[in-house]
Scaffold this motif. Sequence first.
Motif, PDB file in Angstrom:
ATOM      1  N   MET B   1      36.329  19.534  -6.448  1.00  0.00           N
ATOM      2  CA  MET B   1      35.284  18.905  -7.239  1.00  0.00           C
ATOM      3  C   MET B   1      35.831  17.698  -7.974  1.00  0.00           C
ATOM      4  SD  MET B   1      33.351  20.440 -10.513  1.00  0.00           S
ATOM      5  CE  MET B   1      34.827  20.299 -11.474  1.00  0.00           C
ATOM      6  N   ASN B   2      36.962  17.894  -8.555  1.00  0.00           N
ATOM      7  CA  ASN B   2      37.556  16.773  -9.264  1.00  0.00           C
ATOM      8  C   ASN B   2      37.908  15.655  -8.303  1.00  0.00           C
ATOM      9  OD1 ASN B   2      38.290  15.518 -11.557  1.00  0.00           O
ATOM     10  ND2 ASN B   2      40.355  16.336 -11.587  1.00  0.00           N
ATOM     11  N   LYS B   3      38.366  16.063  -7.087  1.00  0.00           N
ATOM     12  CA  LYS B   3      38.713  15.034  -6.108  1.00  0.00           C
ATOM     13  C   LYS B   3      37.510  14.202  -5.750  1.00  0.00           C
ATOM     14  CE  LYS B   3      42.485  17.078  -3.550  1.00  0.00           C
ATOM     15  NZ  LYS B   3      42.912  17.506  -2.229  1.00  0.00           N
ATOM     16  N   ASP B   4      36.371  14.851  -5.601  1.00  0.00           N
ATOM     17  CA  ASP B   4      35.181  14.078  -5.240  1.00  0.00           C
ATOM     18  C   ASP B   4      34.816  13.098  -6.331  1.00  0.00           C
ATOM     19  OD1 ASP B   4      33.610  16.901  -3.610  1.00  0.00           O
ATOM     20  OD2 ASP B   4      34.980  15.363  -2.880  1.00  0.00           O
ATOM     21  N   LYS B   5      34.985  13.566  -7.575  1.00  0.00           N
ATOM     22  CA  LYS B   5      34.654  12.642  -8.662  1.00  0.00           C
ATOM     23  C   LYS B   5      35.588  11.457  -8.654  1.00  0.00           C
ATOM     24  CE  LYS B   5      32.498  15.569 -12.083  1.00  0.00           C
ATOM     25  NZ  LYS B   5      32.753  16.323 -13.288  1.00  0.00           N
ATOM     26  N   ILE B   6      36.851  11.729  -8.377  1.00  0.00           N
ATOM     27  CA  ILE B   6      37.819  10.628  -8.369  1.00  0.00           C
ATOM     28  C   ILE B   6      37.465   9.641  -7.278  1.00  0.00           C
ATOM     29  CG2 ILE B   6      40.226  10.022  -8.003  1.00  0.00           C
ATOM     30  CD1 ILE B   6      40.380  11.547 -10.364  1.00  0.00           C
ATOM     31  N   PHE B   7      37.122  10.149  -6.095  1.00  0.00           N
ATOM     32  CA  PHE B   7      36.819   9.225  -5.010  1.00  0.00           C
ATOM     33  C   PHE B   7      35.548   8.448  -5.285  1.00  0.00           C
ATOM     34  CE2 PHE B   7      40.297   9.771  -2.533  1.00  0.00           C
ATOM     35  CZ  PHE B   7      40.535  11.071  -2.114  1.00  0.00           C
ATOM     36  N   LYS B   8      34.632   9.083  -5.978  1.00  0.00           N
ATOM     37  CA  LYS B   8      33.405   8.357  -6.317  1.00  0.00           C
ATOM     38  C   LYS B   8      33.718   7.201  -7.253  1.00  0.00           C
ATOM     39  CE  LYS B   8      28.776   9.333  -7.673  1.00  0.00           C
ATOM     40  NZ  LYS B   8      28.244   9.833  -8.879  1.00  0.00           N
ATOM     41  N   LEU B   9      34.626   7.458  -8.190  1.00  0.00           N
ATOM     42  CA  LEU B   9      34.984   6.382  -9.107  1.00  0.00           C
ATOM     43  C   LEU B   9      35.858   5.347  -8.440  1.00  0.00           C
ATOM     44  CD1 LEU B   9      35.756   8.449 -12.278  1.00  0.00           C
ATOM     45  CD2 LEU B   9      33.933   6.821 -12.013  1.00  0.00           C
ATOM     46  N   ALA B  10      36.486   5.717  -7.303  1.00  0.00           N
ATOM     47  CA  ALA B  10      37.433   4.811  -6.668  1.00  0.00           C
ATOM     48  C   ALA B  10      36.783   3.952  -5.609  1.00  0.00           C
ATOM     49  CB  ALA B  10      38.574   5.617  -6.041  1.00  0.00           C
ATOM     50  N   LYS B  11      35.469   3.861  -5.612  1.00  0.00           N
ATOM     51  CA  LYS B  11      34.814   3.057  -4.577  1.00  0.00           C
ATOM     52  C   LYS B  11      35.134   1.604  -4.779  1.00  0.00           C
ATOM     53  CE  LYS B  11      31.181   6.005  -3.215  1.00  0.00           C
ATOM     54  NZ  LYS B  11      31.313   6.444  -1.882  1.00  0.00           N
ATOM     55  N   GLY B  12      35.473   0.911  -3.702  1.00  0.00           N
ATOM     56  CA  GLY B  12      35.732  -0.511  -3.786  1.00  0.00           C
ATOM     57  C   GLY B  12      37.156  -0.845  -4.131  1.00  0.00           C
ATOM     58  N   PHE B  13      38.003   0.162  -4.235  1.00  0.00           N
ATOM     59  CA  PHE B  13      39.397  -0.134  -4.544  1.00  0.00           C
ATOM     60  C   PHE B  13      40.105  -0.588  -3.292  1.00  0.00           C
ATOM     61  CE2 PHE B  13      40.045   2.705  -8.521  1.00  0.00           C
ATOM     62  CZ  PHE B  13      38.998   2.054  -9.122  1.00  0.00           C
ATOM     63  N   ARG B  14      41.289  -1.151  -3.492  1.00  0.00           N
ATOM     64  CA  ARG B  14      41.970  -1.789  -2.379  1.00  0.00           C
ATOM     65  C   ARG B  14      42.892  -0.814  -1.683  1.00  0.00           C
ATOM     66  NH1 ARG B  14      45.503  -7.256  -2.536  1.00  0.00           N
ATOM     67  NH2 ARG B  14      44.432  -8.153  -0.771  1.00  0.00           N
ATOM     68  N   GLY B  15      42.870  -0.834  -0.359  1.00  0.00           N
ATOM     69  CA  GLY B  15      43.856  -0.104   0.429  1.00  0.00           C
ATOM     70  C   GLY B  15      43.722   1.395   0.291  1.00  0.00           C
ATOM     71  N   ARG B  16      44.860   2.068   0.128  1.00  0.00           N
ATOM     72  CA  ARG B  16      44.854   3.524   0.110  1.00  0.00           C
ATOM     73  C   ARG B  16      44.306   4.076  -1.191  1.00  0.00           C
ATOM     74  NH1 ARG B  16      50.510   5.762   1.485  1.00  0.00           N
ATOM     75  NH2 ARG B  16      51.280   3.681   0.968  1.00  0.00           N
TER      76      ARG B  16
END
Lengths: 209, 125
Positions: B1-16
């Motif tokens: 769950m936390n991972k999904d939140k992190i990825f949601k906040l990480a939209k548009g970031f560069r590279g990995r």
Amino acid sequence: MASATLAFFSSSFTPTATLSLKHKSSAPKTTLSFSNFGFLSPHSLTLSSRRSPSPLPKSSESEPSVIEVESSEPNSEALQVVEEPPPELPKREEIFAVVMIGSRQYIVFPGRYIYTQRLKGADVNDKIILNRVLLVGTKTSTYIGKPVVPNAAVHAVVEEQGLNPKVMVFKYKKKKNYRRNIGHRQPNTRIRITGITGYQDSPAVTLDS
Amino acid sequence: MNKDKIFKLAKGFRGRAKNCIRIARERVEKALQYSYRDRRTKKRDMRSLWIERINAGSRLHGVNYNNFMHGLMKENIQLNRKVLSELSMHEPYSFKALVDISQNAFPGNKKAVLPPRKEGISVVL
């Protein structure tokens, strides 16, 4: 600087009034208020942010009706059923005011809404009179208050008492294993401005043009 | 769950940083720290932007920001810089009225020079 001079020479009241129709279906509104200001939003964005999609049903109705009229020309039944694109919205008085609510100042137009700090004790559909009016501008004259325009009042209706979008307050100290994550939604009130009155007697600066 | 939140906040970031959790987590934490800091600096930046605009608008009428604000304070006009900058952009006649009031209250800079009036195509250039 060229754009600033252009704006000075070409802007007048009527373009802002007609622009209001075009911008009705603009993106979700960001308010002018301090806490929600879009970061470094350019001039055009602040203009559209003030235009609220207030009669949104009207603008969406007009577009499908226009399309239907064009495509179903041979079908007379459809023409009769579909009404003509609605006539221009009832003429708004071209007037604006600068009003101070909760120690913040807003430029206010009749028929549009603004988000303010939560007004305690105001329920939905309450009529509100804002009497701290700092400036009233019409098409031909400006009433400047020192500091307040005497007897001026802005009438408004409380539409909704809601919350601002969530901001994540994340505090972090490196190498000290300190991390706090808090979400925050500031309560706000949406009020729709219905009219501006009472400014007629104050000293005014009138245009000759 | 936390991972999904992190990825949601990480939209548009560069590279990995938008795909791999270890890198994304660091970058998202940094992003949230920046947003915390910048919510404070935004207020400062906005105010300086408004001051720039008011300066430009009033200099068109031959008054610099300094004297303009002093004149307004003397007349007890309590419009804030945000509203003044909006007026200077969209309501030029109202802004001119304010500049006149300020000049009457505080004549100030007598050596102020109006910018040369541009005619025709040079308005756009």
